[in-house]
Scaffold this active site. Structure first.
Site, PDB file in Angstrom:
ATOM      1  CE  LYS A 176      -1.527   2.623   2.776  1.00 20.73           C
ATOM      2  NZ  LYS A 176      -1.207   3.931   2.127  1.00 20.73           N
ATOM      3  CD  GLU A 252      13.348   4.185   7.917  1.00 26.97           C
ATOM      4  OE1 GLU A 252      13.170   4.967   8.736  1.00 26.97           O
ATOM      5  OE2 GLU A 252      13.202   4.210   6.413  1.00 26.97           O
ATOM      6  CB  CYS A 286      12.893   8.975   8.398  1.00 25.21           C
ATOM      7  SG  CYS A 286      13.714   7.800   7.104  1.00 25.21           S
ATOM      8  CD  GLU A 383      10.695  12.335  11.736  1.00 26.36           C
ATOM      9  OE1 GLU A 383       9.563  11.795  11.838  1.00 26.36           O
ATOM     10  OE2 GLU A 383      11.510  11.532  11.034  1.00 26.36           O
TER      11      GLU A 383
HETATM   12  P1  ADP Z   1       3.856  10.649   7.173  1.00 29.85           P
HETATM   13  O1  ADP Z   1       3.566  11.651   8.165  1.00 29.85           O
HETATM   14  O2  ADP Z   1       5.264  10.567   6.634  1.00 29.85           O
HETATM   15  O3  ADP Z   1       2.776  10.645   6.039  1.00 29.85           O
HETATM   16  P2  ADP Z   1       2.334   8.240   8.290  1.00 29.85           P
HETATM   17  O4  ADP Z   1       2.929   7.336   9.154  1.00 29.85           O
HETATM   18  O5  ADP Z   1       1.387   9.199   8.436  1.00 29.85           O
HETATM   19  O6  ADP Z   1       3.682   9.077   7.936  1.00 29.85           O
HETATM   20  O7  ADP Z   1       2.377   7.604   6.846  1.00 29.85           O
HETATM   21  C1  ADP Z   1       3.073   6.426   6.412  1.00 29.85           C
HETATM   22  C2  ADP Z   1       2.261   5.568   5.492  1.00 29.85           C
HETATM   23  O8  ADP Z   1       1.537   4.991   6.569  1.00 29.85           O
HETATM   24  C3  ADP Z   1       1.369   5.967   4.210  1.00 29.85           C
HETATM   25  O9  ADP Z   1       1.283   4.916   3.639  1.00 29.85           O
HETATM   26  C4  ADP Z   1       0.003   6.074   5.223  1.00 29.85           C
HETATM   27  O10 ADP Z   1      -1.284   6.114   4.328  1.00 29.85           O
HETATM   28  C5  ADP Z   1       0.210   4.780   6.092  1.00 29.85           C
HETATM   29  N1  ADP Z   1      -0.828   4.994   7.447  1.00 29.85           N
HETATM   30  C6  ADP Z   1      -1.272   6.199   7.851  1.00 29.85           C
HETATM   31  N2  ADP Z   1      -2.059   5.902   8.902  1.00 29.85           N
HETATM   32  C7  ADP Z   1      -2.117   4.586   9.101  1.00 29.85           C
HETATM   33  C8  ADP Z   1      -2.726   3.599   9.915  1.00 29.85           C
HETATM   34  N3  ADP Z   1      -3.525   3.966  10.955  1.00 29.85           N
HETATM   35  N4  ADP Z   1      -2.824   2.065   9.486  1.00 29.85           N
HETATM   36  C9  ADP Z   1      -1.797   1.717   8.583  1.00 29.85           C
HETATM   37  N5  ADP Z   1      -1.041   2.663   7.869  1.00 29.85           N
HETATM   38  C10 ADP Z   1      -1.321   3.944   7.874  1.00 29.85           C
END
Ligand code: ADP
Length: 481
Positions: A176, A252, A286, A383
């Site tokens: 995803k 990560e 990161c 961050e």
């Molecule tokens: P960023 O702040 O870099 O967007 P996130 O951790 O929110 O970091 O997003 C990184 C990935 O995690 C993206 O692919 C996002 O769609 C996914 N993501 C965000 N929330 C969730 C969740 N609750 N469960 C699984 N994946 C998630």
């Protein structure tokens, strides 16, 4: 063959409409225009893709490593062949300057090359038995169906860094990609298809948010391994969700990288390293330097040299030639970065340069330095994910190490010194998974990437990377008299 813009999900080797029929828009952060609408997948699509990956695992895990390597190598060559198209697409959906997108494509592709080679080096062991009638053997086998969730800041490399070792080990995978950057992921699927990678081995599910698919990935019993790159907050949710089925996990997560400049450093080299570590991808990586710790007696000299360079960074649409810093990913990111700067200044930090939304407006932020930052300011703990350098002062080595380690994170750290004894002392004392010593760019396919503390679990890249996708099986052979 060229690559065409793909907007549907890629499940079981077929370009597939989303089960609930919805689409979401992908936005160019440089001008907020809509690039395309993409299939919005949900939990039903995730289950379909996991089942397809499970079916494909039956033959893929039994396909000889030599052949798996050939598929990966063909995929690698196709990505290189289309590097300019991929870089253009990447810049349009995530904003980074074209030269950086091109480097990312080459860097990402190199994981496919490297793990195509590593596929053939998966080895077991024979352990000396104390009994004449027994033999002890250790075999390595593919973990099974894997699921990956990736971020928008490296739309190609983060997928390649997970999928290449997974496929090399004999696993199949469902990805995803981040909602901001699904197009690069779908272009990779297009090239995987052109490389002849069999149906179900590599699947891509774009979605407008992560929660729904993330829940299926982390709870479905057929998924044996979850690999995530993103924020620590989401990583913790996934870890909790994955506990019930005791999945193997790679995480990560976020960082709060210190960049320490000691008084014996080569200042010009430190400035050069600081620019590349901090301002690459507009500060949205990161492992970006998040806190600059500069020793008292060289503080003014470092700031003078650093600010001269930072002021000259050319900001604009990453597709234009000569641009060094593109937009931030969206307006929310701009607001967050600006709020951190305002908070620091309100609490007494000095504004050295920048400190505001760029005159281009939109999602552009001025390359910024703030000095005399201290622990009372939010920027010391969060961050930043933007082009802002907060500078702290320290008096001696012991204080620098204490300040550097004073965070729950432990991804990357950097320091500049020319004294060999200090180099050993400091690199051993820093509680981080990766250390740049007199170097601001540390990522490479060949070395293990990953963090300690709340920055993650596991390593990607190098010969360590494939271990994350292999189970160890012990065989005890008895009755040999
Ligand atoms: P960023 O702040 O870099 O967007 P996130 O951790 O929110 O970091 O997003 C990184 C990935 O995690 C993206 O692919 C996002 O769609 C996914 N993501 C965000 N929330 C969730 C969740 N609750 N469960 C699984 N994946 C998630």
């Amino acid at each position: 063959m060229t690559i065409s813009l793909k907007t549907l999900s890629y499940i079981d080797g077929k370009w597939t409409e989303p089960s609930l029929g919805g689409y979401f828009e992908v936005i160019n952060p440089a001008n907020n225009s809509v690039i395309s609408s993409v299939a919005n997948c949900g939990s039903q699509d995730a289950v379909t893709a996991i089942r397809a990956a499970s079916k494909a695992f039956q033959f893929w895990s039994k396909t000889p490593a030599e052949q798996r390597a050939e598929y990966l190598y063909r995929w690698y060559k196709l990505i290189l062949q289309h590097q300019h198209e991929l870089a253009d697409l990447m810049t349009r959906e995530c904003g980074k300057p074209l030269s950086e997108s091109l480097s990312e494509v080459v860097y990402g592709a190199s994981f496919l090359q490297w793990f195509s080679e590593e596929a053939r080096r998966i080895k077991g062991d024979i352990i000396q038995s104390p009994n004449a009638d027994k033999r002890f053997l250790v075999n390595k086998q593919a973990v099974g169906v894997c699921a990956a969730i990736t971020p928008w800041n490296f739309p190609l490399a983060m997928i390649a860094r997970k999928c290449a070792p997974a496929l090399a080990a004999g696993c199949t995978i469902v990805v995803k990609p981040a909602e901001a950057t699904p197009l690069t992921a779908l272009a990779m699927a297009d090239l995987a298809e052109q490389a002849g990678i069999p149906a179900g081995v590599f699947n891509v599910l774009p979605a407008s948010e992560g929660q729904e698919i993330g829940e299926v990935f982390s709870t479905h019993p057929l998924v044996r391994k979850l690999s995530f790159t993103g924020s620590t907050a989401v990583g913790k949710i996934l870890l909790k969700q994955a506990a019930d089925t005791v999945k193997r996990i790679s995480m990560e997560l976020g960082g709060n990288a210190p960049f320490i400049v000691f008084d014996d450093a080569d200042i010009d080299k430190a400035v050069e390293g600081a620019i590349s570590s901090k301002y690459r991808n507009a500060g949205q990586t990161c492992i970006c330097a998040n806190r600059f710790l500069v020793q008292e007696d060289i503080y003014d000299k470092f700031i003078a040299a650093f600010s001269e360079k930072v002021k000259s960074i050319r900001v604009g649409d990453g597709l234009q030639p000569g641009i060094q810093q593109g937009p931030l990913i969206n307006n929310k990111a701009v607001q967050k970065v600006d709020a951190l700067v305002r908070d620091a200044i309100a609490k007494g930090a000095d504004l050295i340069c920048g400190g505001k939304v760029h005159e281009l407006g939109g999602n552009f932020y001025t390359p910024t330095i703030i000095g005399n930052v201290d622990k009372s300011m939010a920027i010391a703990h969060e961050e930043i994910f933007g082009p802002v350098s907060p500078i702290f002062r320290f008096t001696d080595e012991r204080e620098a190490i204490a300040m550097a380690n004073d965070t729950p994170y432990g991804l990357a750290a950097y320091f500049y010194s020319q004294k060999m004894d200090r180099i050993w002392r400091v690199s051993e004392a820093l509680e981080y998974g990766m250390i740049g010593i007199n170097e601001g760019i540390i990522s490479t396919t060949l070395a293990p990437f990953g963090g300690v503390k709340q920055s993650g679990i596991g390593r990607e890249g190098g010969h360590y990377g494939i271990k994350e996708y292999l189970d160890i099986k012990y065989l005890c052979l008895g009755g040999l008299t």
